[in-house]
Design a protein around this motif. Structure first.
Motif, mmCIF file in Angstrom:
data_model
loop_
_atom_site.group_PDB
_atom_site.id
_atom_site.type_symbol
_atom_site.label_atom_id
_atom_site.label_comp_id
_atom_site.label_asym_id
_atom_site.label_seq_id
_atom_site.Cartn_x
_atom_site.Cartn_y
_atom_site.Cartn_z
ATOM 1 N N ILE A 79 0.868 -1.177 0.000
ATOM 2 C CA ILE A 79 0.000 0.000 0.000
ATOM 3 C C ILE A 79 0.912 1.236 0.000
ATOM 4 C CG2 ILE A 79 -1.925 1.143 1.180
ATOM 5 C CD1 ILE A 79 -2.615 -1.714 0.285
ATOM 6 N N ASP A 80 1.151 1.765 -1.198
ATOM 7 C CA ASP A 80 2.024 2.942 -1.351
ATOM 8 C C ASP A 80 1.142 4.170 -1.213
ATOM 9 O OD1 ASP A 80 3.601 5.031 -2.197
ATOM 10 O OD2 ASP A 80 4.232 4.099 -4.074
ATOM 11 N N THR A 81 1.315 4.890 -0.112
ATOM 12 C CA THR A 81 0.391 5.971 0.226
ATOM 13 C C THR A 81 1.021 7.332 -0.054
ATOM 14 O OG1 THR A 81 1.223 6.017 2.497
ATOM 15 C CG2 THR A 81 -0.655 4.585 2.053
ATOM 16 N N TRP A 82 0.450 8.062 -0.980
ATOM 17 C CA TRP A 82 0.935 9.428 -1.214
ATOM 18 C C TRP A 82 0.069 10.409 -0.434
ATOM 19 C CZ3 TRP A 82 -1.446 13.857 -2.683
ATOM 20 C CH2 TRP A 82 -0.596 14.978 -2.733
ATOM 21 N N TRP A 83 0.720 11.280 0.296
ATOM 22 C CA TRP A 83 0.023 12.347 1.018
ATOM 23 C C TRP A 83 1.062 13.280 1.597
ATOM 24 C CZ3 TRP A 83 -0.510 12.105 6.730
ATOM 25 C CH2 TRP A 83 0.183 11.023 7.309
ATOM 26 N N GLN A 84 0.652 14.243 2.400
ATOM 27 C CA GLN A 84 1.560 15.267 2.936
ATOM 28 C C GLN A 84 1.107 15.700 4.329
ATOM 29 O OE1 GLN A 84 0.463 18.219 -0.156
ATOM 30 N NE2 GLN A 84 2.636 18.164 -0.674
ATOM 31 N N THR A 85 1.995 16.403 5.021
ATOM 32 C CA THR A 85 1.627 16.989 6.312
ATOM 33 C C THR A 85 0.324 17.772 6.155
ATOM 34 O OG1 THR A 85 3.971 17.231 6.810
ATOM 35 C CG2 THR A 85 2.451 18.515 8.165
ATOM 36 N N GLU A 86 0.241 18.512 5.063
ATOM 37 C CA GLU A 86 -0.906 19.405 4.850
ATOM 38 C C GLU A 86 -2.191 18.657 4.522
ATOM 39 O OE1 GLU A 86 2.065 19.622 3.501
ATOM 40 O OE2 GLU A 86 2.769 21.701 3.389
ATOM 41 N N GLY A 111 2.906 20.856 -4.872
ATOM 42 C CA GLY A 111 4.365 21.006 -4.818
ATOM 43 C C GLY A 111 5.107 19.795 -5.352
ATOM 44 N N ASP A 112 4.362 18.780 -5.811
ATOM 45 C CA ASP A 112 4.983 17.596 -6.421
ATOM 46 C C ASP A 112 4.649 17.571 -7.910
ATOM 47 O OD1 ASP A 112 5.833 16.644 -4.000
ATOM 48 O OD2 ASP A 112 4.332 15.072 -3.832
ATOM 49 N N SER A 113 5.537 16.959 -8.682
ATOM 50 C CA SER A 113 5.148 16.666 -10.056
ATOM 51 C C SER A 113 4.743 15.203 -10.121
ATOM 52 C CB SER A 113 6.286 16.963 -11.029
ATOM 53 O OG SER A 113 7.329 16.058 -10.831
ATOM 54 N N GLY A 151 8.389 13.632 -7.665
ATOM 55 C CA GLY A 151 9.199 14.369 -6.681
ATOM 56 C C GLY A 151 8.761 15.812 -6.593
ATOM 57 N N ARG A 152 9.449 16.565 -5.733
ATOM 58 C CA ARG A 152 9.063 17.952 -5.498
ATOM 59 C C ARG A 152 9.469 18.829 -6.673
ATOM 60 N NH1 ARG A 152 5.919 18.830 -0.906
ATOM 61 N NH2 ARG A 152 6.408 20.985 -1.382
ATOM 62 N N VAL A 153 8.661 19.850 -6.912
ATOM 63 C CA VAL A 153 9.026 20.811 -7.948
ATOM 64 C C VAL A 153 9.558 22.100 -7.330
ATOM 65 C CG1 VAL A 153 7.496 20.001 -9.774
ATOM 66 C CG2 VAL A 153 6.619 21.569 -8.044
ATOM 67 N N HIS A 169 12.165 12.700 5.100
ATOM 68 C CA HIS A 169 11.948 13.903 5.914
ATOM 69 C C HIS A 169 12.069 15.138 5.039
ATOM 70 C CE1 HIS A 169 11.977 11.255 9.183
ATOM 71 N NE2 HIS A 169 13.276 11.114 9.294
ATOM 72 N N ARG A 170 11.145 16.027 5.267
ATOM 73 C CA ARG A 170 11.065 17.201 4.425
ATOM 74 C C ARG A 170 11.957 18.307 4.968
ATOM 75 N NH1 ARG A 170 4.943 18.987 3.273
ATOM 76 N NH2 ARG A 170 5.497 21.138 2.871
ATOM 77 N N LEU A 171 12.804 18.878 4.107
ATOM 78 C CA LEU A 171 13.697 19.954 4.527
ATOM 79 C C LEU A 171 13.704 21.041 3.456
ATOM 80 C CD1 LEU A 171 16.746 17.747 5.557
ATOM 81 C CD2 LEU A 171 15.383 19.142 7.123
HETATM 82 O O1 PRX Z 1 6.961 14.781 -2.215
HETATM 83 C C1 PRX Z 1 5.939 14.049 -1.584
HETATM 84 C C2 PRX Z 1 6.551 13.053 -0.627
HETATM 85 O O2 PRX Z 1 6.595 13.675 0.633
HETATM 86 C C3 PRX Z 1 6.028 14.994 0.546
HETATM 87 C C4 PRX Z 1 5.276 15.305 1.815
HETATM 88 O O3 PRX Z 1 6.159 15.305 2.882
HETATM 89 P P1 PRX Z 1 5.621 15.429 4.362
HETATM 90 O O4 PRX Z 1 4.688 16.568 4.451
HETATM 91 O O5 PRX Z 1 6.805 15.443 5.250
HETATM 92 O O6 PRX Z 1 4.790 14.126 4.591
HETATM 93 C C5 PRX Z 1 5.409 12.894 4.528
HETATM 94 C C6 PRX Z 1 4.455 11.831 5.024
HETATM 95 C C7 PRX Z 1 3.116 11.888 4.421
HETATM 96 C C8 PRX Z 1 5.139 14.939 -0.663
HETATM 97 O O7 PRX Z 1 4.889 16.228 -1.184
HETATM 98 N N1 PRX Z 1 5.770 11.820 -0.515
HETATM 99 C C9 PRX Z 1 5.009 11.420 0.522
HETATM 100 N N2 PRX Z 1 4.495 10.194 0.290
HETATM 101 C C10 PRX Z 1 4.919 9.814 -0.920
HETATM 102 C C11 PRX Z 1 5.722 10.852 -1.452
HETATM 103 N N3 PRX Z 1 6.267 10.772 -2.672
HETATM 104 C C12 PRX Z 1 6.019 9.659 -3.384
HETATM 105 N N4 PRX Z 1 5.289 8.620 -2.955
HETATM 106 C C13 PRX Z 1 4.717 8.637 -1.739
HETATM 107 N N5 PRX Z 1 4.006 7.605 -1.316
#
Ligand code: PRX
Length: 649
Positions: free
Chosen positions: A413-420, A502-504, A517-519, A528-530
């Motif tokens: 289960i590859d989950t895409w999401w963000q802090t926001e 913020g991702d492409s 990845g991030r744009v 970890h986001r920096l």
């Molecule tokens: O670029 C994407 C990447 O992590 C970013 C969000 O980071 P953060 O707010 O620290 O949250 C991380 C935990 C949810 C995104 O904009 N990202 C997160 N999950 C994935 C991902 N990139 C690719 N595949 C994912 N499953």
């Protein structure tokens, strides 16, 4: 092959057998029904779920209030308490069920039933109230991965205080910035933490942070996790257990508006200091709840283990709140994956009978290096679902996870999401056919689209900027104290309703999404986001640094590593002295931000490569950091000789 190339050439499809499919709660038919309903009535879909899944002390009548878009409100006139939803409502039929299985760094184990968790949370909620914390006050939690961190978060939620968890790996400076920005009244911490067989002090960073600019912090509560001595400041610092002595096991949860902020979590952006992402109570909890059901299929017999620290959003939605809201049993682990050896994760899975395991690609890549024999020494038969989060997973790591850890049986289960976003946005359900490296399709009720540079929606099989077209319940509500920054950062397309991620991303012919990845100038180091700007500011605050530019370069375990280009305001030392300076600057960044931000590579030049108008040419720096030959046009460079200086290591 680079990660992006390997993702874009991937064409395998994996389906689970019909027999395994039958074991999942959401069937393909049910999923299709949910998608149809969400497409037909977006607000109705989420509102029905909010009524069905959450317990409201005052039912809501308004689903979505978009009158002040893009400041959206969900379930506005309803009231609830998040801690009640995570704990109290399970007491009737699950009071003796294990809520938390904790394994410490040294293998020490503690278990908390829902009833025990309730009592602990109530006692600590009463303690917070006795120490003067009130609804709406901000409380900083700076703790390691121990149950008390979750208890502290839940206790804040119970009294309506807004917590902001600061990852224990952040420095005193980073901690101070967050305390000040949040205007926090209290800090909750431990004397230290245990990791990898060592004890690491923590409280001293709080002391340093509070030395200046944090006058509003009146109390510090200290939980003693280690045997190490800790200095306590008279009148300000209080021992957790002493403060809690005599407190009642009962606490009446405070009902709050659905929109009441549950927490702030600071995260990096491309400009300025980290921003306080403000989340709501009702909307946030709804998505945290349903995604634990949908993606992880958590049922009564499951043991769920999410390895994320509570200092990150994953540790909020998939440790502190979501699994408890659905009444699951979860594992919390204090240690590191490689102590006492690289079989630790698999030992924890085996010993506690973990059925659903959720971690980051960086951990998988790191453990892959130790080979397939190590996991084979453990009984991983109970695993039935494997999740990943935080960064794109390269197909090679996906296959290893699938074949070696999941033994071919467990969907990934590859989950895409963000802090926001608060919770999963694009991810498979367990029944979804999978493609290695793709997070598959948006969840029902999540309207993900791809835009071109001008903000036009692209239809079909195309790549571009990922955006979300309609609001969803767990979306960020504000950048704490800065509505303008919220609008400019996330809704930059004037007059258009898109939340720009913020991702492409690329969408294939089957409608599957592939995150590239991030744009922006945000790096993703070990998930970890920096912000590059944060690291640059840290570098230029060093006395010997005049200017600095930071870029990411691909790294086979961390995903991305930090590369820094530095201009000194002193002569560049030679030999050992130069090595010592590199070390000094790395340590400086660690002290200013935290060890995760340490540059892997620091190079020196007499100026940064700039255009004649003074703009730093980052694409050139990225190419140099990767060790690529420069094929780009350099004719606009003010001084082309700079490139030679930086190309030398
Ligand atoms: O670029 C994407 C990447 O992590 C970013 C969000 O980071 P953060 O707010 O620290 O949250 C991380 C935990 C949810 C995104 O904009 N990202 C997160 N999950 C994935 C991902 N990139 C690719 N595949 C994912 N499953």
């Amino acid at each position: 092959m680079s990660n992006i190339e390997s993702i874009l050439t991937e064409n395998r499809v994996f389906e689970v057998s019909d027999e395994i499919k039958k074991t999942f709660s959401v069937s393909e038919e049910k999923l299709a029904e949910m998608r149809a309903k969400a497409a037909e009535d977006h607000v109705g879909f989420w509102s029905d779920l909010a009524r069905e899944k959450l317990s409201w002390s005052k039912p809501f009548t308004v689903g979505l209030d978009d009158s002040k878009a893009p400041h959206y409100k969900w379930f506005t006139d309803g009231e609830l308490n998040v801690s009640y939803n995570c704990i109290d409502r399970h007491l009737q039929d699950k009071s003796d069920k294990t809520a938390i299985i904790f394994e410490g760094d040294r293998g020490d184990i503690e278990r908390y039933t829902y009833k025990e968790l309730h009592d602990q949370v109530c006692r600590f909620a009463n303690t917070l109230t006795a120490q003067g914390v009130e609804k709406g006050d901000r409380v900083i939690i700076y703790m390691p991965m121990i149950p008390q961190a979750v208890i502290a978060m839940q206790a804040c939620a119970r009294i309506g205080a807004i917590h902001s968890v600061v990852f224990g790996g952040f420095s005193a400076e980073a901690l101070r910035d967050r305390i000040v920005d949040a205007g926090a009244k209290m800090v909750i911490t431990t004397n230290g933490s245990r990791r990898g067989g060592k004890t690491i002090p923590l409280k001293h960073a709080v002391d340093t942070a509070l030395e200046k600019g944090c006058e509003q912090v009146k109390k510090v509560i200290v939980y003693r996790r280690t045997d190490d001595e800790v200095e306590m400041q008279e009148g300000r610092d209080i021992d957790w257990l002493e403060a809690e002595a005599g407190m009642s096991n009962y606490h009446d949860p405070v009902a709050v508006d659905s929109e009441h902020p549950l927490f702030l979590l600071y995260t990096s952006g491309s400009t300025g200091k980290p921003k306080g992402v403000q989340h709501s109570s009702g909307g946030y909890l709804l998505n945290a709840h349903v995604t634990n059901e949908w993606m992880f299929d958590l049922n009564d017999n499951d043991v769920f283990w999410c390895t994320a620290d509570v200092g990150w959003i994953t540790g909020h939605s998939y440790v502190a709140y979501g699994p408890l809201s659905v009444g699951a049993t979860m594992v919390m682990f204090e240690g590191v994956p490689t102590y006492p050896d690289a079989g630790r994760f698999w030992q924890v899975c085996q010993d506690h009978g973990v059925t659903v395991f959720y971690t980051a690609p960086t951990a998988i890549r790191a453990l892959m290096k130790f080979g397939a024999d190590l996991p084979k020494q453990y009984d991983l038969e109970k695993l039935r679902l494997l999740g990943t989060v935080g960064e794109p997973i390269n197909p090679e790591a996906w296959m290893w996870y699938h074949d070696v850890i999941g033994q071919g049986r467990c969907p990934i289960i590859d989950t895409w999401w963000q802090t926001e976003t608060g919770a999963h946005m694009i991810a498979p359900f367990p029944v979804t056919p999978l493609k290695p490296g793709s997070c598959t399709q948006p969840l029902p009720g999540i309207d993900a689209v791809i835009l071109d540079e001008e903000g036009n929606e692209l239809i079909g099989n195309e790549g571009g900027l990922l955006a979300i077209k309609q609001p969803w319940p767990s979306m960020i509500r504000n950048v704490w104290g800065d509505e303008e920054r919220y609008r400019n950062t996330y809704f930059p397309l004037e007059g258009k309703p898109y939340y720009v991620v913020g991702d492409s991303a690329h969408r294939d012919a089957d409608g599957y999404f592939w995150i590239l990845g991030r744009v922006d100038d945000v790096l993703n180091v070990s998930g970890h986001r920096l912000g590059t700007m944060e690291i640059e500011s840290a570098l230029v605050s060093h006395a010997k640094v005049a200017e600095a530019a930071v870029v990411g370069r691909p790294h086979d375990v961390k995903g991305e590593a930090v590369a820094a280009f530095v201009v000194l305001n002193v002569d560049l030392p030679e030999g050992d002295e130069r090595d010592a300076l590199v070390q000094e600057l790395r340590n400086w960044v660690s002290q200013e931000i935290g060890p995760i931000a340490k540059p892997d590579d620091i190079r020196f030049g007499t100026n940064l490569p700039k255009t004649r108008s003074g703009k730093i040419m980052r694409r050139l720096l990225r190419a140099i950091a990767k060790g690529e030959e420069i094929t780009q046009d350099t004719s606009t460079l003010e001084d082309p000789t700079i490139l030679d200086q930086f190309q030398k290591k």
